[in-house]
Scaffold this motif. Structure first.
Motif, short mmCIF file in Angstrom:
data_model
loop_
_atom_site.label_atom_id
_atom_site.label_comp_id
_atom_site.label_asym_id
_atom_site.label_seq_id
_atom_site.Cartn_x
_atom_site.Cartn_y
_atom_site.Cartn_z
N ASP A 1 9.71 51.35 89.49
CA ASP A 1 8.98 52.25 90.39
C ASP A 1 8.50 53.53 89.71
O ASP A 1 7.81 54.34 90.33
CB ASP A 1 9.85 52.61 91.60
N THR B 1 6.85 56.98 98.87
CA THR B 1 5.88 56.48 97.91
C THR B 1 4.93 57.58 97.45
O THR B 1 4.63 57.70 96.26
CB THR B 1 5.08 55.32 98.51
N CYS C 1 16.44 61.56 104.63
CA CYS C 1 17.13 60.37 105.14
C CYS C 1 18.63 60.50 104.96
O CYS C 1 19.41 60.12 105.85
CB CYS C 1 16.60 59.13 104.42
N ILE D 1 14.93 53.73 104.86
CA ILE D 1 13.63 54.04 104.26
C ILE D 1 12.70 52.84 104.35
O ILE D 1 11.56 52.94 104.79
CB ILE D 1 13.80 54.48 102.79
N VAL D 2 13.20 51.69 103.94
CA VAL D 2 12.36 50.49 103.88
C VAL D 2 11.97 50.03 105.28
O VAL D 2 10.85 49.52 105.48
CB VAL D 2 13.09 49.37 103.10
N ALA E 1 16.54 44.78 102.85
CA ALA E 1 15.70 45.89 102.38
C ALA E 1 15.41 45.81 100.89
O ALA E 1 14.30 46.11 100.45
CB ALA E 1 16.36 47.23 102.72
N ALA F 1 12.02 46.07 98.81
CA ALA F 1 11.86 47.09 97.77
C ALA F 1 11.39 46.47 96.46
O ALA F 1 10.62 47.08 95.71
CB ALA F 1 13.18 47.83 97.56
N TYR G 1 14.35 55.92 93.63
CA TYR G 1 14.72 56.65 94.85
C TYR G 1 15.56 57.88 94.52
O TYR G 1 16.13 58.50 95.42
CB TYR G 1 15.45 55.73 95.82
N MET H 1 8.76 55.31 104.39
CA MET H 1 8.48 54.65 103.12
C MET H 1 7.20 55.21 102.51
O MET H 1 7.11 55.39 101.28
CB MET H 1 8.34 53.14 103.35
#
Length: 415
Positions: free
Chosen positions: A230, A324, A64, A313-314, A88, A92, A264, A320
Motif C-alpha cells: 500500500d 486511502t 477509528c 475501516i474496510v 476484511a 484489503a 495502515y 476507507m
C-alpha cells in the motif's frame, strides 16, 4: 557458537548478540543528542517519518481506534481472528477484484512476521530449506532457524541488474533434488531492502519455472510478502500479480503475507494475516484447520482491537476513502524522496540496486561495514547489510535524500 548455560543451543549460531540495525540506530540517536538533529542524517529507521522526523500515523485510522468500545480491547478474539476481520483482510488485499476459481481463506497473525512464521511452519518439514533472494529481510533467516528450517538464496539480480531467473531456477532445482516440498518467499512490490518490484515478465519467468514441477511429486508453497504493497504505487496497478496466482497447477499453493503496519500505520498493534488461494475446497479447509493449530500453539489469541479497527475501516466505504486519500498524500511524499535519491545517485555515479518504490534503497559495495563507519564520521547513519548499505528514504527528508548519494559514493570509494 556461544556456550549455553541452561538454555539449549538448538542450532543457534549467536545468542544475545546486539542487533545490527538497532545498534547503528542507537549511535545515530547519541550523535543527534550531541550535535542536534539538523546536523545528523539518521537513515536507519524502517518506518515512515514526516519532514519533522515524527512517525506518520494516519489520522483516519486514529479516529477509528478512538471509537472502539472497551470490549473491543479487552475481550478474547477467536484463535483464527474475528470473522469480520478475516473477511476484511481479503478485501484489503484484493480490493473489489476477488480472484475467481480459487478458494480464499485467511487467519490473523501478529504482523507480517507471524504470517511468515506460520507459512514456513505449516508448509515445510523440519530440516527443510526454503528459498529467498540473496537480498532479503534478515529475520527470514531467524524465523526459519528457530523452527528447524534453513534459508537458501538465489541471486535476485543478474549482471544487467534484471531478475535472475536462471539463478532462481538453479537454486530451486537444488532444493527439490533433496526434498519433496519447499516454500519460496517473494517480497514484492517495493522489496525490502532494495525497493525492487517484480515485473510481469519476472512473474512469468517464476511461474514458468514452477510449472515444470507439475506431476513430479513436488509441493511448492509460494509466499508473497506484500508488507509494502500500500506504499508502493497505484493500488490497482501494483496488484496485477494477484491475478497470476489464481488457477495455478495443484502442486503450487499461493500464500499471501499481509501486514497492516505500513499501509495502515499500525506498526505496534501487530496486525497481519496469512491468506491462501487454494485450488480446491479440501486444500482451503486444510489451511484453516492447520492454521488453527499453528496460531494456538504460537500466540493463541490475537490483538482484537487491531482486528476491529481494520474490519471497521474496510466495512465503511467513507472511512476507507479517507484512509486511502490520506495514505496517498504520504505515498507521494515517499515516492518523491526515492526519486530524488536515485536522481542524485546517478549524478554522483553511485550504483544502486534497481529501485521502484518503497521504504528502502540498497547500494551494493564490497566493504559495507567500513563504508558505514566512514559515513558515521560524516554524521550519516545507514545500515550495512550483506554486500551493501541500506538507506531508509522513508525516514529521510527530500533535502537529506539529495545529500546522501554523493557522501555514500565518497565513503565507498575510500573504504
Amino acid at each position: 557458537m556461544c556456550e549455553m548455560i541452561m538454555a539449549q543451543q538448538n542450532g543457534r549460531k549467536t545468542i544475545g548478540a546486539p542487533d545490527k540495525l538497532f545498534g547503528v540506530s542507537s549511535k545515530a540517536k547519541a550523535r543527534i543528542a550531541e550535535k542536534g538533529k539538523e546536523n545528523v542524517i539518521d537513515s536507519t529507521i524502517g518506518v515512515l517519518l514526516n519532514d519533522e522526523g515524527k512517525l506518520v500515523v494516519l489520522e483516519s485510522v486514529m479516529e477509528c481506534i478512538r471509537s472502539l468500545q472497551p470490549e473491543d480491547y479487552a475481550a478474547y478474539a477467536p484463535i483464527l481472528g474475528l470473522p469480520e476481520y478475516r473477511e476484511a483482510v481479503k478485501k484489503a488485499v484484493f480490493l473489489d477484484d476477488m480472484p475467481e476459481g480459487v478458494f480464499v481463506e485467511s487467519c490473523y497473525t501478529p504482523g507480517g512476521t507471524g504470517s511468515i512464521r506460520n507459512a514456513i511452519s505449516a508448509y515445510t518439514a523440519f530440516g527443510d530449506k526454503i528459498l529467498v533472494s540473496d537480498w532479503h529481510w534478515n529475520p527470514y533467516n531467524l524465523i526459519a532457524s528457530e523452527i528447524g528450517r534453513s534459508v537458501s538464496t538465489y541471486r535476485l539480480f543478474n549482471e544487467k541488474l534484471k531478475f535472475d531467473s536462471k539463478s532462481f531456477e538453479t537454486e530451486l532445482a537444488a532444493i527439490l533434488a533433496e526434498q519433496d516440498e519447499t516454500l519460496i518467499i517473494i517480497n514484492t512490490p517495493a522489496h525490502n531492502p532494495t525497493g525492487y518490484t517484480f515485473t510481469e515478465e519476472d512473474w512469468n519467468q517464476v511461474l514458468a519455472v514452477l510449472d515444470t514441477y507439475e506431476g513430479k511429486g513436488k509441493k511448492i508453497a509460494l509466499l508473497v510478502d506484500i508488507a509494502y504493497l500500500d506504499f508502493s504505487g497505484d493500488a490497482v496497478e501494483y496488484r496485477f500479480f494477484l491475478k497470476k496466482l489464481a488457477g495455478l497447477p495443484a502442486h503450487i499453493l499461493p500464500l499471501i503475507a499481509f501486514s497492516a503496519s505500513k499501509g495502515y500505520t499500525m506498526y505496534g498493534m501487530r496486525c497481519g494475516a496469512l491468506l491462501c488461494m487454494a485450488q480446491t475446497a479440501e486444500v482451503a479447509k486444510e489451511f484453516v484447520d492447520v492454521m488453527s493449530v499453528e496460531c494456538r500453539a504460537s500466540w493463541s489469541n490475537g490483538n482484537r482491537a487491531a482486528m476491529k479497527v481494520l474490519a471497521n475501516i474496510v466495512e465503511d466505504p467513507a472511512l476507507m476513502a479517507k484512509v486511502t486519500e490520506e495514505r496517498e498524500h504520504y505515498l507521494q511524499i515517499l515516492r518523491r524522496r526515492g526519486a530524488i535519491f536515485m536522481e542524485e545517485a546517478e549524478k554522483a555515479g553511485l550504483t544502486a540496486c534497481p529501485y521502484d518504490s518503497g521504504f528502502f534503497i540498497t547500494i551494493p559495495c564490497e566493504k559495507p561495514e567500513a563504508a558505514g563507519e566512514l559515513l558515521q564520521e560524516m554524521d550519516i547513519f545507514c545500515i550495512p547489510m550483506g554486500r551493501g548499505i541500506r538507506v531508509s528514504v522513508a525516514s529521510n527528508t527530500e533535502d537529506e535524500c539529495r545529500v546522501m548519494p554523493a557522501k555514500i559514493k565518497e565513503a565507498i570509494t575510500k573504504a
